[in-house]
Design a protein around this motif. Structure first.
Motif, PDB file in Angstrom:
ATOM      1  N   ASN A 135      -0.430   6.148   7.058  1.00 13.02           N
ATOM      2  CA  ASN A 135       0.669   5.203   7.315  1.00 13.02           C
ATOM      3  C   ASN A 135       1.137   5.241   8.768  1.00 13.02           C
ATOM      4  O   ASN A 135       1.675   4.249   9.263  1.00 13.02           O
ATOM      5  CB  ASN A 135       1.835   5.388   6.324  1.00 13.02           C
ATOM      6  CG  ASN A 135       2.384   6.783   6.284  1.00 13.02           C
ATOM      7  OD1 ASN A 135       1.988   7.654   7.056  1.00 13.02           O
ATOM      8  ND2 ASN A 135       3.280   7.027   5.366  1.00 13.02           N
ATOM      9  N   ILE A 194      -1.192   2.937  10.813  1.00 13.34           N
ATOM     10  CA  ILE A 194      -0.828   1.515  10.665  1.00 13.34           C
ATOM     11  C   ILE A 194       0.257   1.141  11.679  1.00 13.34           C
ATOM     12  O   ILE A 194       0.216   0.084  12.275  1.00 13.34           O
ATOM     13  CB  ILE A 194      -0.320   1.238   9.224  1.00 13.34           C
ATOM     14  CG1 ILE A 194      -1.465   1.387   8.224  1.00 13.34           C
ATOM     15  CG2 ILE A 194       0.312  -0.145   9.114  1.00 13.34           C
ATOM     16  CD1 ILE A 194      -0.999   1.480   6.778  1.00 13.34           C
ATOM     17  N   SER A 228       7.128  -2.133  10.248  1.00 13.92           N
ATOM     18  CA  SER A 228       6.764  -2.102   8.829  1.00 13.92           C
ATOM     19  C   SER A 228       7.463  -0.947   8.114  1.00 13.92           C
ATOM     20  O   SER A 228       7.734   0.095   8.720  1.00 13.92           O
ATOM     21  CB  SER A 228       5.257  -1.908   8.672  1.00 13.92           C
ATOM     22  OG  SER A 228       4.568  -2.945   9.297  1.00 13.92           O
ATOM     23  N   PRO A 265      -5.153   5.232  -0.611  1.00 15.17           N
ATOM     24  CA  PRO A 265      -4.143   4.232  -0.958  1.00 15.17           C
ATOM     25  C   PRO A 265      -4.079   3.892  -2.453  1.00 15.17           C
ATOM     26  O   PRO A 265      -5.095   3.838  -3.142  1.00 15.17           O
ATOM     27  CB  PRO A 265      -4.601   3.004  -0.172  1.00 15.17           C
ATOM     28  CG  PRO A 265      -6.090   3.140  -0.106  1.00 15.17           C
ATOM     29  CD  PRO A 265      -6.364   4.617  -0.061  1.00 15.17           C
ATOM     30  N   TYR A 285       0.543   5.456  -0.003  1.00 16.02           N
ATOM     31  CA  TYR A 285      -0.464   6.497   0.213  1.00 16.02           C
ATOM     32  C   TYR A 285      -0.174   7.758  -0.591  1.00 16.02           C
ATOM     33  O   TYR A 285       0.966   8.183  -0.724  1.00 16.02           O
ATOM     34  CB  TYR A 285      -0.572   6.837   1.702  1.00 16.02           C
ATOM     35  CG  TYR A 285      -1.287   5.751   2.458  1.00 16.02           C
ATOM     36  CD1 TYR A 285      -2.675   5.706   2.463  1.00 16.02           C
ATOM     37  CD2 TYR A 285      -0.591   4.749   3.106  1.00 16.02           C
ATOM     38  CE1 TYR A 285      -3.349   4.692   3.119  1.00 16.02           C
ATOM     39  CE2 TYR A 285      -1.254   3.731   3.771  1.00 16.02           C
ATOM     40  CZ  TYR A 285      -2.634   3.707   3.773  1.00 16.02           C
ATOM     41  OH  TYR A 285      -3.300   2.694   4.410  1.00 16.02           O
ATOM     42  N   THR A 322       6.928   1.943   5.343  1.00 23.64           N
ATOM     43  CA  THR A 322       5.777   2.641   4.748  1.00 23.64           C
ATOM     44  C   THR A 322       6.197   3.358   3.474  1.00 23.64           C
ATOM     45  O   THR A 322       7.375   3.697   3.289  1.00 23.64           O
ATOM     46  CB  THR A 322       5.146   3.649   5.732  1.00 23.64           C
ATOM     47  OG1 THR A 322       6.121   4.646   6.082  1.00 23.64           O
ATOM     48  CG2 THR A 322       4.624   2.951   6.986  1.00 23.64           C
ATOM     49  N   TYR A 323       5.204   3.585   2.611  1.00 28.94           N
ATOM     50  CA  TYR A 323       5.424   4.227   1.316  1.00 28.94           C
ATOM     51  C   TYR A 323       4.369   5.315   1.148  1.00 28.94           C
ATOM     52  O   TYR A 323       3.184   5.065   1.351  1.00 28.94           O
ATOM     53  CB  TYR A 323       5.266   3.214   0.174  1.00 28.94           C
ATOM     54  CG  TYR A 323       6.140   1.990   0.329  1.00 28.94           C
ATOM     55  CD1 TYR A 323       7.421   1.951  -0.212  1.00 28.94           C
ATOM     56  CD2 TYR A 323       5.688   0.873   1.036  1.00 28.94           C
ATOM     57  CE1 TYR A 323       8.230   0.832  -0.051  1.00 28.94           C
ATOM     58  CE2 TYR A 323       6.488  -0.244   1.199  1.00 28.94           C
ATOM     59  CZ  TYR A 323       7.758  -0.260   0.657  1.00 28.94           C
ATOM     60  OH  TYR A 323       8.550  -1.365   0.825  1.00 28.94           O
ATOM     61  N   HIS A 324       4.809   6.511   0.775  1.00 30.17           N
ATOM     62  CA  HIS A 324       3.830   7.530   0.403  1.00 30.17           C
ATOM     63  C   HIS A 324       4.415   8.460  -0.649  1.00 30.17           C
ATOM     64  O   HIS A 324       5.630   8.614  -0.765  1.00 30.17           O
ATOM     65  CB  HIS A 324       3.276   8.295   1.620  1.00 30.17           C
ATOM     66  CG  HIS A 324       4.218   9.295   2.217  1.00 30.17           C
ATOM     67  ND1 HIS A 324       5.137   8.969   3.180  1.00 30.17           N
ATOM     68  CD2 HIS A 324       4.353  10.617   2.005  1.00 30.17           C
ATOM     69  CE1 HIS A 324       5.809  10.051   3.532  1.00 30.17           C
ATOM     70  NE2 HIS A 324       5.355  11.060   2.834  1.00 30.17           N
ATOM     71  N   THR A 354       0.854  -1.182   0.000  1.00 31.07           N
ATOM     72  CA  THR A 354       0.000   0.000   0.000  1.00 31.07           C
ATOM     73  C   THR A 354       0.891   1.233   0.000  1.00 31.07           C
ATOM     74  O   THR A 354       1.814   1.341   0.816  1.00 31.07           O
ATOM     75  CB  THR A 354      -0.908   0.011   1.239  1.00 31.07           C
ATOM     76  OG1 THR A 354      -1.652  -1.212   1.266  1.00 31.07           O
ATOM     77  CG2 THR A 354      -1.885   1.168   1.197  1.00 31.07           C
TER      78      THR A 354
END
Length: 193
Positions: free
Chosen positions: A188, A191, A129, A10, A5, A131-133, A3
């Motif tokens: 994110n 999460i 984790s 998402p 963002y 995260t990607y945004h 996922t």
């Protein structure tokens, strides 16, 4: 599945083709990422699915679509089991920042937490984790990849928000206050916490 963002919406990287309801699907191999970002920002779609037949290539192909910014950050606990939050751009966030030359991602995470909050004596206890945004800087979109680490500290000194980074508050929040802060945070971060 991954996922990524765009704001709080998402982009889901997946191998599954599903019937479109409140989302739109595109093939990852031929997608126009600028069009996807614009669609998410200007419509009431809840998500976009980018589909690729090989699960091992989902993230690799996606990350080639835009320049990448690598960052490290921390979900920091004190002796009272409170979590360290920063307040920046009218949102509650966790401290993080970009990798500097010849620095390991763990060194980056610790340095950034120290710089943004004034907290010392940090020890990484485990990786969290990644995260990607997608964000926009100087008119160009980039993908921020943030490697997160759980950290612990016995520090109980004064907190110093790094104002030149736009941080106006640094606070230790207990579980109830953390949940309240997450109501005004990023997807994110929710999460992670």
């Amino acid at each position: 599945m991954y996922t990524v963002y765009v704001g709080n919406k998402p982009i889901i990287l997946t191998t599954k083709v599903e019937k479109e309801t409140d989302f739109k699907s595109f093939l990852l191999k031929s997608v126009n990422i600028g069009k996807v970002i614009k669609t998410l920002n200007t419509t009431d779609l809840k998500a976009v699915h980018l589909i690729h037949d090989n699960p091992d290539k989902l993230l690799k192909h996606f990350l080639k679509l835009l320049p990448n910014v690598i960052a490290g950050g921390g979900k920091v606990y004190n002796a009272k089991n409170e979590i360290l939050f920063i307040y920046r751009n009218s949102k509650w966030d966790l401290p993080k920042g970009k990798v500097e030359q010849r620095e390991s991602i763990e060194e980056t995470a610790i340095r950034e937490v120290e710089e943004e909050t004034g907290v010392k004596g940090l020890k990484i206890t485990k990786p969290l984790s990644t995260t990607y945004h997608i964000f926009k800087r100087n008119g160009k979109h980039k993908i921020k990849i943030t490697y997160w680490f759980e950290m612990k500290t016995k520090f109980d000194g004064k907190l110093y928000p790094q104002e030149k980074e736009g941080i106006t508050q640094v606070k230790w929040l207990d579980s109830q206050a953390s949940q309240k802060a997450l109501e005004n945070s990023y997807a994110n971060i929710k999460i992670l916490v």
